[in-house]
Design a protein around this motif. Structure first.
Motif, PDB file in Angstrom:
ATOM      1  N   VAL A  49       6.377  -3.031   0.161  1.00 42.94           N
ATOM      2  CA  VAL A  49       7.610  -3.433  -0.340  1.00 42.94           C
ATOM      3  C   VAL A  49       8.765  -3.198   0.395  1.00 42.94           C
ATOM      4  CG1 VAL A  49       6.794  -2.065  -2.270  1.00 42.94           C
ATOM      5  CG2 VAL A  49       7.334  -0.339  -0.609  1.00 42.94           C
ATOM      6  N   VAL A  50       9.927  -4.746   0.269  1.00 43.48           N
ATOM      7  CA  VAL A  50      10.931  -4.348   1.174  1.00 43.48           C
ATOM      8  C   VAL A  50      12.295  -4.481   0.641  1.00 43.48           C
ATOM      9  CG1 VAL A  50       9.391  -5.936   2.358  1.00 43.48           C
ATOM     10  CG2 VAL A  50      11.057  -7.184   0.693  1.00 43.48           C
ATOM     11  N   THR A  51      12.390  -3.602  -0.304  1.00 50.40           N
ATOM     12  CA  THR A  51      13.564  -3.812  -0.676  1.00 50.40           C
ATOM     13  C   THR A  51      13.869  -2.771  -1.432  1.00 50.40           C
ATOM     14  OG1 THR A  51      13.424  -6.685  -2.541  1.00 50.40           O
ATOM     15  CG2 THR A  51      15.267  -4.403  -2.773  1.00 50.40           C
ATOM     16  N   GLU A  54      12.614  -1.017  -5.311  1.00 52.75           N
ATOM     17  CA  GLU A  54      11.896  -1.750  -4.764  1.00 52.75           C
ATOM     18  C   GLU A  54      10.660  -0.825  -6.031  1.00 52.75           C
ATOM     19  OE1 GLU A  54      10.337  -4.625  -2.814  1.00 52.75           O
ATOM     20  OE2 GLU A  54       9.010  -5.261  -3.857  1.00 52.75           O
ATOM     21  N   VAL A  55      10.647  -1.611  -7.588  1.00 54.24           N
ATOM     22  CA  VAL A  55       9.000  -1.121  -7.995  1.00 54.24           C
ATOM     23  C   VAL A  55       8.177  -2.051  -8.145  1.00 54.24           C
ATOM     24  CG1 VAL A  55       8.038   0.035  -9.760  1.00 54.24           C
ATOM     25  CG2 VAL A  55      10.680   0.814  -9.727  1.00 54.24           C
ATOM     26  N   LYS A  56       6.674  -1.996  -8.033  1.00 59.90           N
ATOM     27  CA  LYS A  56       5.875  -2.612  -7.780  1.00 59.90           C
ATOM     28  C   LYS A  56       4.569  -2.267  -8.409  1.00 59.90           C
ATOM     29  CE  LYS A  56       6.291  -6.674  -4.666  1.00 59.90           C
ATOM     30  NZ  LYS A  56       5.872  -7.287  -3.187  1.00 59.90           N
ATOM     31  N   LYS A  57       3.857  -3.281  -9.540  1.00 62.71           N
ATOM     32  CA  LYS A  57       2.662  -2.895 -10.530  1.00 62.71           C
ATOM     33  C   LYS A  57       1.676  -3.842 -10.012  1.00 62.71           C
ATOM     34  CE  LYS A  57       4.946  -0.226 -13.808  1.00 62.71           C
ATOM     35  NZ  LYS A  57       5.443   0.332 -15.296  1.00 62.71           N
ATOM     36  N   LEU A  58       0.586  -3.201 -10.094  1.00 65.48           N
ATOM     37  CA  LEU A  58      -1.058  -3.345  -9.390  1.00 65.48           C
ATOM     38  C   LEU A  58      -1.837  -2.103 -10.370  1.00 65.48           C
ATOM     39  CD1 LEU A  58      -2.396  -5.448  -7.783  1.00 65.48           C
ATOM     40  CD2 LEU A  58      -2.943  -3.946  -5.939  1.00 65.48           C
ATOM     41  N   LYS A  59      -1.800  -3.359 -11.215  1.00 65.47           N
ATOM     42  CA  LYS A  59      -2.557  -2.911 -12.712  1.00 65.47           C
ATOM     43  C   LYS A  59      -2.181  -1.389 -12.811  1.00 65.47           C
ATOM     44  CE  LYS A  59      -6.343  -5.551 -11.268  1.00 65.47           C
ATOM     45  NZ  LYS A  59      -8.021  -5.797 -11.355  1.00 65.47           N
ATOM     46  N   GLN A  64       6.434   2.485  -5.731  1.00 64.59           N
ATOM     47  CA  GLN A  64       7.867   2.675  -6.049  1.00 64.59           C
ATOM     48  C   GLN A  64       8.643   2.779  -4.226  1.00 64.59           C
ATOM     49  OE1 GLN A  64       9.711   4.899  -8.491  1.00 64.59           O
ATOM     50  NE2 GLN A  64      11.927   4.127  -8.073  1.00 64.59           N
ATOM     51  N   PHE A  65       9.886   1.831  -3.820  1.00 65.93           N
ATOM     52  CA  PHE A  65      10.250   2.689  -2.462  1.00 65.93           C
ATOM     53  C   PHE A  65      11.530   2.897  -2.666  1.00 65.93           C
ATOM     54  CE2 PHE A  65      10.420   1.953   1.966  1.00 65.93           C
ATOM     55  CZ  PHE A  65      11.219   0.721   2.482  1.00 65.93           C
ATOM     56  N   GLY A  66      11.888   4.083  -2.088  1.00 72.88           N
ATOM     57  CA  GLY A  66      13.096   4.283  -2.498  1.00 72.88           C
ATOM     58  C   GLY A  66      14.164   3.835  -2.324  1.00 72.88           C
ATOM     59  N   ASP A  67      15.285   4.185  -2.658  1.00 72.88           N
ATOM     60  CA  ASP A  67      16.768   4.477  -2.506  1.00 72.88           C
ATOM     61  C   ASP A  67      17.026   3.279  -1.404  1.00 72.88           C
ATOM     62  OD1 ASP A  67      18.300   4.873  -5.781  1.00 72.88           O
ATOM     63  OD2 ASP A  67      16.965   3.012  -5.224  1.00 72.88           O
ATOM     64  N   ALA A  68      16.534   4.304  -0.274  1.00 71.40           N
ATOM     65  CA  ALA A  68      17.196   4.683   1.029  1.00 71.40           C
ATOM     66  C   ALA A  68      16.457   3.971   1.829  1.00 71.40           C
ATOM     67  CB  ALA A  68      17.418   6.423   1.293  1.00 71.40           C
ATOM     68  N   ARG A  69      15.732   3.741   2.110  1.00 74.96           N
ATOM     69  CA  ARG A  69      14.552   2.704   1.937  1.00 74.96           C
ATOM     70  C   ARG A  69      13.330   3.489   2.992  1.00 74.96           C
ATOM     71  NH1 ARG A  69      17.161  -1.316   3.745  1.00 74.96           N
ATOM     72  NH2 ARG A  69      16.317  -1.517   5.205  1.00 74.96           N
ATOM     73  N   LYS A  70      13.257   5.555   2.934  1.00 72.55           N
ATOM     74  CA  LYS A  70      13.110   6.340   3.758  1.00 72.55           C
ATOM     75  C   LYS A  70      12.028   6.674   3.226  1.00 72.55           C
ATOM     76  CE  LYS A  70      17.284   7.729   6.066  1.00 72.55           C
ATOM     77  NZ  LYS A  70      17.730   9.060   6.314  1.00 72.55           N
ATOM     78  N   SER A  72       8.755   6.602  -0.499  1.00 72.35           N
ATOM     79  CA  SER A  72       7.948   5.414  -0.982  1.00 72.35           C
ATOM     80  C   SER A  72       6.903   6.393  -2.133  1.00 72.35           C
ATOM     81  CB  SER A  72       6.750   4.585  -0.993  1.00 72.35           C
ATOM     82  OG  SER A  72       6.041   3.983  -1.669  1.00 72.35           O
ATOM     83  N   SER A  73       6.024   6.045  -3.000  1.00 76.79           N
ATOM     84  CA  SER A  73       5.325   7.133  -3.826  1.00 76.79           C
ATOM     85  C   SER A  73       4.321   5.968  -4.077  1.00 76.79           C
ATOM     86  CB  SER A  73       5.834   7.311  -4.929  1.00 76.79           C
ATOM     87  OG  SER A  73       6.821   6.901  -6.096  1.00 76.79           O
ATOM     88  N   LEU A  74       3.242   6.719  -4.189  1.00 76.32           N
ATOM     89  CA  LEU A  74       2.621   5.488  -5.090  1.00 76.32           C
ATOM     90  C   LEU A  74       1.907   6.721  -6.658  1.00 76.32           C
ATOM     91  CD1 LEU A  74      -0.630   3.958  -5.626  1.00 76.32           C
ATOM     92  CD2 LEU A  74      -1.497   4.850  -3.675  1.00 76.32           C
ATOM     93  N   HIS A  75       1.971   5.864  -7.779  1.00 76.90           N
ATOM     94  CA  HIS A  75       1.454   6.383  -8.614  1.00 76.90           C
ATOM     95  C   HIS A  75       0.196   5.551  -9.189  1.00 76.90           C
ATOM     96  CE1 HIS A  75       2.251   9.435 -12.705  1.00 76.90           C
ATOM     97  NE2 HIS A  75       1.601   7.566 -12.851  1.00 76.90           N
ATOM     98  N   ILE A  76      -0.652   6.626  -9.787  1.00 74.06           N
ATOM     99  CA  ILE A  76      -1.946   5.966 -10.488  1.00 74.06           C
ATOM    100  C   ILE A  76      -2.133   5.989 -11.648  1.00 74.06           C
ATOM    101  CG2 ILE A  76      -4.830   5.603 -10.558  1.00 74.06           C
ATOM    102  CD1 ILE A  76      -4.516   5.873  -7.092  1.00 74.06           C
ATOM    103  N   THR A  77      -2.552   5.297 -13.371  1.00 74.08           N
ATOM    104  CA  THR A  77      -2.565   5.854 -14.501  1.00 74.08           C
ATOM    105  C   THR A  77      -3.930   6.408 -14.689  1.00 74.08           C
ATOM    106  OG1 THR A  77       0.141   5.316 -14.800  1.00 74.08           O
ATOM    107  CG2 THR A  77      -1.950   5.159 -16.472  1.00 74.08           C
ATOM    108  N   ALA A  78      -4.114   7.042 -15.314  1.00 70.01           N
ATOM    109  CA  ALA A  78      -5.479   7.055 -15.992  1.00 70.01           C
ATOM    110  C   ALA A  78      -6.720   6.291 -14.360  1.00 70.01           C
ATOM    111  CB  ALA A  78      -5.982   5.833 -16.701  1.00 70.01           C
ATOM    112  N   ALA A  79      -6.517   7.646 -13.752  1.00 68.00           N
ATOM    113  CA  ALA A  79      -8.027   7.239 -12.376  1.00 68.00           C
ATOM    114  C   ALA A  79      -8.764   7.217 -13.052  1.00 68.00           C
ATOM    115  CB  ALA A  79      -7.313   8.335 -11.222  1.00 68.00           C
ATOM    116  N   GLN A  80     -10.252   6.483 -12.159  1.00 70.71           N
ATOM    117  CA  GLN A  80     -11.157   5.887 -12.104  1.00 70.71           C
ATOM    118  C   GLN A  80     -12.173   6.394 -10.515  1.00 70.71           C
ATOM    119  OE1 GLN A  80     -11.494   1.729 -13.345  1.00 70.71           O
ATOM    120  NE2 GLN A  80     -10.393   2.176 -14.958  1.00 70.71           N
TER     121      GLN A  80
END
Lengths: 111, 115
Positions: A49-51, A54-59, A64-70, A72-80
């Motif tokens: 992520v560079v902006t 920014e929010v990117k989804k991969l399945k 998510q990249f924070g507004d101040a670019r300091k 980030s978070s990774l959210h996993i839905t329905a973990a396997q």
């Protein structure tokens, strides 16, 4: 010195649950990456992520990249169970800078 | 195609000995990186090559550590007078060119144990 702190360090949840992993710094990064590493292997890039904001989804994974670019978070839905592994965030101050890795979040998904 | 390979996969040595760790990057990748990963930690940057030259060696912990890439492909990380604290997994990565936006492809690492 730029540092990336990840939380939690360890996370064990039941299959089907949702989870969020955090990556925080007091420094601004021009880009931030998330990697997944399995035992005996090198890290594998999941996303860059560079902006700010920014929010990117991969399945089932949302990055998510924070507004101040300091941060980030990774959210996993329905973990396997296949999501089990070490998740690493890594940032660079500029496109020409070396990448600094966080200490990682070790994720265990119970069947 | 072949990924990044590292040899040996495991190396056990005695304190004070000299070791060499080898990295074969993906063919055509001009950038090569060495990292060290201790147990429970993320990879720690050691040195970065662009072609044959070391563009950034600021992560090498001291002068016992040295790396070369004489022909711009294979690289060797050399550690003199090894110490127990050098025990770690040493990872190599390569990318098409320099720049943090370029994906780095990692090898499986060499696990170094210094007794």
């Amino acid at each position: 010195t730029q540092l990336l702190e990840q939380s939690p360090q360890f996370l064990s949840i039941q299959e089907g649950e949702n989870l969020t992993v955090y990556c925080n710094s007091s420094s601004v990064f021009s880009s931030l990456q998330w990697y997944r590493q399995e035992p005996g292997e090198g890290p594998v890039l999941l996303v860059t992520v560079v902006t700010g904001g920014e929010v990117k989804k991969l399945k089932r994974l949302t990055f998510q990249f924070g507004d101040a670019r300091k941060d980030s978070s990774l959210h996993i839905t329905a973990a396997q169970t296949g999501d089990t592994g070490l998740y690493l965030c890594a940032g660079a101050a500029s496109s020409a800078s070396k990448i600094i890795f966080g200490s990682g979040t070790r994720l265990s998904i119970r069947p | 195609g072949a990924g990044v390979s590292q040899t040996p996969s495991n190396k056990v040595t005695e304190k004070g000995k000299y070791v060499e760790l080898r990295c074969d990057p993906i063919s055509g990748h001009t950038a090569l990186y060495w990292y060290r990963q201790s147990l429970g930690q993320g990879p720690e940057f050691l040195i970065y090559f662009q072609g044959t030259g070391a563009a950034d060696d600021s992560g090498l912990p001291n002068d016992r550590f040295f790396a070369v890439r004489p022909e711009g492909s294979v690289s060797t990380l050399k550690i003199q007078r090894t110490e127990r604290g050098d025990s770690a997994v040493y990872l190599c990565a390569s990318s098409l060119s320099r720049g943090s936006y370029n994906e780095q492809f990692f090898g499986p690492g060499t696990r170094l144990t210094v007794l």
